[in-house]
Scaffold this active site. Structure first.
Site, PDB file in Angstrom:
ATOM      1  N   SER A 285       0.811  -1.228   0.000  1.00  0.00           N
ATOM      2  CA  SER A 285       0.000   0.000   0.000  1.00  0.00           C
ATOM      3  C   SER A 285       0.835   1.264   0.000  1.00  0.00           C
ATOM      4  O   SER A 285       1.888   1.338   0.645  1.00  0.00           O
ATOM      5  CB  SER A 285      -0.880   0.000   1.258  1.00  0.00           C
ATOM      6  OG  SER A 285      -1.427   1.279   1.466  1.00  0.00           O
TER       7      SER A 285
ATOM      8  N   TYR B 231      -1.621   0.102  10.656  1.00  0.00           N
ATOM      9  CA  TYR B 231      -1.893  -0.531   9.352  1.00  0.00           C
ATOM     10  C   TYR B 231      -0.676  -0.424   8.444  1.00  0.00           C
ATOM     11  O   TYR B 231      -0.216  -1.408   7.847  1.00  0.00           O
ATOM     12  CB  TYR B 231      -3.112   0.133   8.686  1.00  0.00           C
ATOM     13  CG  TYR B 231      -3.288  -0.219   7.231  1.00  0.00           C
ATOM     14  CD1 TYR B 231      -3.881  -1.423   6.854  1.00  0.00           C
ATOM     15  CD2 TYR B 231      -2.860   0.642   6.222  1.00  0.00           C
ATOM     16  CE1 TYR B 231      -4.039  -1.762   5.505  1.00  0.00           C
ATOM     17  CE2 TYR B 231      -3.013   0.318   4.878  1.00  0.00           C
ATOM     18  CZ  TYR B 231      -3.602  -0.886   4.523  1.00  0.00           C
ATOM     19  OH  TYR B 231      -3.755  -1.207   3.198  1.00  0.00           O
TER      20      TYR B 231
ATOM     21  N   GLU C 262       0.157   3.652   1.686  1.00  0.00           N
ATOM     22  CA  GLU C 262       0.203   4.111   3.085  1.00  0.00           C
ATOM     23  C   GLU C 262       1.595   3.896   3.685  1.00  0.00           C
ATOM     24  O   GLU C 262       1.976   4.576   4.636  1.00  0.00           O
ATOM     25  CB  GLU C 262      -0.808   3.327   3.926  1.00  0.00           C
ATOM     26  CG  GLU C 262      -2.193   3.919   3.965  1.00  0.00           C
ATOM     27  CD  GLU C 262      -2.278   5.229   4.728  1.00  0.00           C
ATOM     28  OE1 GLU C 262      -1.898   5.257   5.904  1.00  0.00           O
ATOM     29  OE2 GLU C 262      -2.727   6.226   4.144  1.00  0.00           O
TER      30      GLU C 262
HETATM   31  P1  NAP Z   1     -11.402  -4.601   1.826  1.00  0.00           P
HETATM   32  O1  NAP Z   1     -12.574  -4.345   0.939  1.00  0.00           O
HETATM   33  O2  NAP Z   1     -11.381  -4.012   3.190  1.00  0.00           O
HETATM   34  O3  NAP Z   1     -11.269  -6.206   1.965  1.00  0.00           O
HETATM   35  C1  NAP Z   1     -10.466  -6.787   2.957  1.00  0.00           C
HETATM   36  C2  NAP Z   1     -10.637  -8.288   2.879  1.00  0.00           C
HETATM   37  O4  NAP Z   1      -9.811  -8.894   3.882  1.00  0.00           O
HETATM   38  C3  NAP Z   1     -12.065  -8.778   3.132  1.00  0.00           C
HETATM   39  O5  NAP Z   1     -12.365  -9.807   2.230  1.00  0.00           O
HETATM   40  C4  NAP Z   1     -11.980  -9.337   4.538  1.00  0.00           C
HETATM   41  O6  NAP Z   1     -12.896 -10.378   4.805  1.00  0.00           O
HETATM   42  C5  NAP Z   1     -10.565  -9.897   4.523  1.00  0.00           C
HETATM   43  N1  NAP Z   1     -10.068 -10.168   5.866  1.00  0.00           N
HETATM   44  C6  NAP Z   1     -10.070  -9.352   6.950  1.00  0.00           C
HETATM   45  N2  NAP Z   1      -9.555  -9.979   8.007  1.00  0.00           N
HETATM   46  C7  NAP Z   1      -9.232 -11.230   7.605  1.00  0.00           C
HETATM   47  C8  NAP Z   1      -8.694 -12.357   8.257  1.00  0.00           C
HETATM   48  N3  NAP Z   1      -8.362 -12.326   9.558  1.00  0.00           N
HETATM   49  N4  NAP Z   1      -8.485 -13.478   7.548  1.00  0.00           N
HETATM   50  C9  NAP Z   1      -8.820 -13.533   6.227  1.00  0.00           C
HETATM   51  N5  NAP Z   1      -9.350 -12.504   5.555  1.00  0.00           N
HETATM   52  C10 NAP Z   1      -9.558 -11.351   6.245  1.00  0.00           C
HETATM   53  O7  NAP Z   1     -10.053  -4.188   1.108  1.00  0.00           O
HETATM   54  P2  NAP Z   1      -9.778  -3.846  -0.439  1.00  0.00           P
HETATM   55  O8  NAP Z   1     -10.023  -2.396  -0.660  1.00  0.00           O
HETATM   56  O9  NAP Z   1     -10.430  -4.852  -1.285  1.00  0.00           O
HETATM   57  O10 NAP Z   1      -8.197  -4.012  -0.496  1.00  0.00           O
HETATM   58  C11 NAP Z   1      -7.612  -5.289  -0.798  1.00  0.00           C
HETATM   59  C12 NAP Z   1      -6.203  -5.318  -0.237  1.00  0.00           C
HETATM   60  O11 NAP Z   1      -5.425  -4.278  -0.837  1.00  0.00           O
HETATM   61  C13 NAP Z   1      -6.093  -5.090   1.254  1.00  0.00           C
HETATM   62  O12 NAP Z   1      -4.996  -5.850   1.710  1.00  0.00           O
HETATM   63  C14 NAP Z   1      -5.767  -3.620   1.378  1.00  0.00           C
HETATM   64  O13 NAP Z   1      -5.091  -3.359   2.585  1.00  0.00           O
HETATM   65  C15 NAP Z   1      -4.890  -3.429   0.169  1.00  0.00           C
HETATM   66  N6  NAP Z   1      -4.877  -2.095  -0.420  1.00  0.00           N
HETATM   67  C16 NAP Z   1      -6.051  -1.490  -0.733  1.00  0.00           C
HETATM   68  C17 NAP Z   1      -6.036  -0.248  -1.338  1.00  0.00           C
HETATM   69  C18 NAP Z   1      -7.323   0.449  -1.695  1.00  0.00           C
HETATM   70  O14 NAP Z   1      -7.267   1.659  -1.949  1.00  0.00           O
HETATM   71  N7  NAP Z   1      -8.438  -0.247  -1.789  1.00  0.00           N
HETATM   72  C19 NAP Z   1      -4.798   0.372  -1.633  1.00  0.00           C
HETATM   73  C20 NAP Z   1      -3.620  -0.300  -1.311  1.00  0.00           C
HETATM   74  C21 NAP Z   1      -3.654  -1.547  -0.725  1.00  0.00           C
HETATM   75  P3  NAP Z   1     -14.329 -10.150   5.549  1.00  0.00           P
HETATM   76  O15 NAP Z   1     -15.327  -9.952   4.467  1.00  0.00           O
HETATM   77  O16 NAP Z   1     -14.533 -11.422   6.269  1.00  0.00           O
HETATM   78  O17 NAP Z   1     -14.179  -8.974   6.443  1.00  0.00           O
HETATM   79  N1  GDD Z   2     -12.527   7.227   6.173  1.00  0.00           N
HETATM   80  C1  GDD Z   2     -12.601   8.540   6.361  1.00  0.00           C
HETATM   81  N2  GDD Z   2     -13.716   9.058   6.952  1.00  0.00           N
HETATM   82  N3  GDD Z   2     -11.581   9.320   5.949  1.00  0.00           N
HETATM   83  C2  GDD Z   2     -11.688  10.641   6.119  1.00  0.00           C
HETATM   84  C3  GDD Z   2     -12.802  11.231   6.709  1.00  0.00           C
HETATM   85  C4  GDD Z   2     -13.870  10.392   7.165  1.00  0.00           C
HETATM   86  O1  GDD Z   2     -14.869  10.837   7.702  1.00  0.00           O
HETATM   87  N4  GDD Z   2     -12.622  12.577   6.712  1.00  0.00           N
HETATM   88  C5  GDD Z   2     -11.440  12.814   6.156  1.00  0.00           C
HETATM   89  N5  GDD Z   2     -10.856  11.649   5.802  1.00  0.00           N
HETATM   90  C6  GDD Z   2      -9.505  11.508   5.226  1.00  0.00           C
HETATM   91  C7  GDD Z   2      -8.617  10.534   6.003  1.00  0.00           C
HETATM   92  O2  GDD Z   2      -8.111  11.163   7.183  1.00  0.00           O
HETATM   93  C8  GDD Z   2      -7.565  10.221   4.961  1.00  0.00           C
HETATM   94  O3  GDD Z   2      -6.553  11.204   4.993  1.00  0.00           O
HETATM   95  C9  GDD Z   2      -8.323  10.305   3.638  1.00  0.00           C
HETATM   96  O4  GDD Z   2      -9.591  10.954   3.922  1.00  0.00           O
HETATM   97  C10 GDD Z   2      -8.612   8.957   2.995  1.00  0.00           C
HETATM   98  O5  GDD Z   2      -9.158   8.103   3.975  1.00  0.00           O
HETATM   99  P1  GDD Z   2      -9.731   6.647   3.620  1.00  0.00           P
HETATM  100  O6  GDD Z   2     -10.716   6.736   2.529  1.00  0.00           O
HETATM  101  O7  GDD Z   2     -10.149   6.029   4.902  1.00  0.00           O
HETATM  102  O8  GDD Z   2      -8.473   5.903   2.970  1.00  0.00           O
HETATM  103  P2  GDD Z   2      -6.934   5.824   3.436  1.00  0.00           P
HETATM  104  O9  GDD Z   2      -6.147   6.663   2.475  1.00  0.00           O
HETATM  105  O10 GDD Z   2      -6.764   6.078   4.864  1.00  0.00           O
HETATM  106  O11 GDD Z   2      -6.605   4.288   3.205  1.00  0.00           O
HETATM  107  C11 GDD Z   2      -7.037   3.596   2.019  1.00  0.00           C
HETATM  108  O12 GDD Z   2      -6.045   3.688   1.028  1.00  0.00           O
HETATM  109  C12 GDD Z   2      -4.816   3.043   1.341  1.00  0.00           C
HETATM  110  C13 GDD Z   2      -3.861   3.263   0.161  1.00  0.00           C
HETATM  111  O13 GDD Z   2      -3.249   4.507   0.281  1.00  0.00           O
HETATM  112  C14 GDD Z   2      -7.328   2.146   2.425  1.00  0.00           C
HETATM  113  O14 GDD Z   2      -7.948   1.491   1.348  1.00  0.00           O
HETATM  114  C15 GDD Z   2      -6.063   1.407   2.766  1.00  0.00           C
HETATM  115  O15 GDD Z   2      -6.355   0.022   2.973  1.00  0.00           O
HETATM  116  C16 GDD Z   2      -5.089   1.563   1.581  1.00  0.00           C
HETATM  117  O16 GDD Z   2      -3.889   0.884   1.832  1.00  0.00           O
END
Ligand code: NAP
Ligand code: GDD
Length: 322
Positions: free
Chosen positions: A127, A151, A129
């Site tokens: 990520s 995280y 992050e």
């Molecule tokens: P998500 O919608 O939050 O999905 C997370 C998945 O992990 C869900 O299927 C959840 O299952 C599973 N999980 C949670 N705890 C677990 C456990 N103990 N054992 C097995 N599975 C578990 O995340 P996403 O947005 O699809 O992201 C996919 C991956 O990419 C994650 O690793 C995330 O950190 C990473 N990532 C995401 C982004 C982004 O912007 N979306 C960016 C960079 C990296 P349940 O349904 O059972 O909760």
């Molecule tokens: N969720 C949330 N809720 N975020 C908020 C809010 C709120 O009410 N108000 C402001 N934000 C700001 C957060 O503080 C953060 O800076 C930004 O919006 C994005 O927040 P999220 O959408 O929660 O995503 P994230 O950037 O923290 O994390 C996501 O992206 C990562 C990749 O950069 C997640 O998907 C992570 O799993 C992923 O790795």
């Protein structure tokens, strides 16, 4: 048609669902690890395809991963499972470290024992992050990590273990350093979905306001459908390596509000938005923007969905769902 098999952890999540669809369209047999004895999201997976084979298991339970590997005997493993909500990770740091960090190590080690000949290709969901308090802009594959949350620290551990298994054991293990990617399937706790859901409800007279944290936070937001394509491409390369996957564009939470409210014909969104300290993080990541030139050059990958199209599409999908 290919008869390749893939095992996906996190199959019920946003990316797991899109990746399943992509792999099924390519003729893969898709297997998924699903946790809990009665996971309510099972139905989402079954909606995509009843042919997906689900294996009960948990990333913290090594034996369950080993069993899923034995039963699926995959060619490719995508480790997408994680505690993925940064705000939650501050409230549950140890659990996050176990699932998001050590969970990845459990998968790597289970693969090493199951497949000593390194036939399996492994993808780790790293990520942006991990860049946290950014040390240079834009961020690339060589930018130093500075995690700002439990995280991010857990993801950095998993990332380094992926590199180590590649270098120590010759595993075809690659990490995609993905920047934020969104869709109508995004969890409602994340800011783009939270805003687009609320804006649709406000436009329909079902809600008055939305409470948010840091409106100045800036991210590089792309469409999840584009990003799972990059995951697959990484595992099709002869040599494993890590790639930054991003749009290269920076937008703020205010920009999300601006586009979403304008799309439903509401100008002057400030009247509907309240800031709430409850949504501020103990340590924030102010801005993240990636340079994915390497992915363009070596994977021929590029984001195809603009920020504006993404946010408008998410609002549309919420309006339709109500
Ligand atoms: P998500 O919608 O939050 O999905 C997370 C998945 O992990 C869900 O299927 C959840 O299952 C599973 N999980 C949670 N705890 C677990 C456990 N103990 N054992 C097995 N599975 C578990 O995340 P996403 O947005 O699809 O992201 C996919 C991956 O990419 C994650 O690793 C995330 O950190 C990473 N990532 C995401 C982004 C982004 O912007 N979306 C960016 C960079 C990296 P349940 O349904 O059972 O909760
Ligand atoms: N969720 C949330 N809720 N975020 C908020 C809010 C709120 O009410 N108000 C402001 N934000 C700001 C957060 O503080 C953060 O800076 C930004 O919006 C994005 O927040 P999220 O959408 O929660 O995503 P994230 O950037 O923290 O994390 C996501 O992206 C990562 C990749 O950069 C997640 O998907 C992570 O799993 C992923 O790795």
């Amino acid at each position: 048609m290919s008869s390749r098999r893939a095992l996906i952890t996190g199959i019920t999540g946003q990316d797991g669902l899109y990746l399943s669809e992509l792999l099924l369209s390519k003729g893969y047999q898709v297997h998924g690890l699903i946790r809990g004895q009665n996971n309510p999201k099972r139905v989402l997976v079954e909606e995509i395809s009843p042919e997906i084979v689900l294996h009960e298991g948990d990333l913290t339970d090594f034996a369950s991963i080993a069993r899923a590997l034995k039963a699926s005997d995959p060619d490719e493993v995508y480790n997408l499972g994680a505690v993925s909500f940064v705000a939650h990770s501050f409230r549950s740091a140890l659990h996050t470290s176990n699932v998001t960090g050590q969970g990845a190590l459990n998968v790597l080690e289970a693969i090493r024992l199951h497949d000593p000949d390194n036939r399996i290709r492994f993808y780790q969901a790293s990520s942006s992050e991990m860049f946290g308090k950014v040390q240079e802009t834009p961020q690339t594959e060589t930018t130093r990590f500075y995690p700002r949350s439990p995280y991010a620290a857990a993801k950095a551990f998993a990332h380094h273990m992926t590199v180590n298994y590649r270098e120590a054991y010759g595993m075809h293990a690659s990490a995609g350093i993905l920047f934020n990617h969104e869709s109508p399937r995004r969890g409602p706790e994340f800011v783009t979905r939270k805003i687009t859901q609320a804006v649709a409800r406000i436009s329909l007279g079902l809600q008055d306001e939305i409470r948010l944290g840091n409106l100045d936070a800036a991210r590089d937001w792309g469409f999840a459908g584009d990003y799972v394509e990059a995951m697959w491409l990484m595992l099709q390369q002869d040599e494993p390596r890590d790639f930054v996957i991003a749009t290269g564009e920076l937008h703020t939470v205010r920009d999300v509000l601006e586009i979403a409210f304008a799309h439903v014909g509401i100008n002057g969104w400030a009247a509907h938005v309240a800031t709430d300290a409850e949504h501020l993080r103990p340590s924030e990541v102010d801005h993240l923007v990636g340079d994915s030139s390497e992915a363009r050059a070596h994977l021929d990958w590029e984001a195809t969905t603009s920020f504006e199209t993404l946010i408008k599409g998410m609002v549309e999908s919420e309006v339709t769902a109500h």
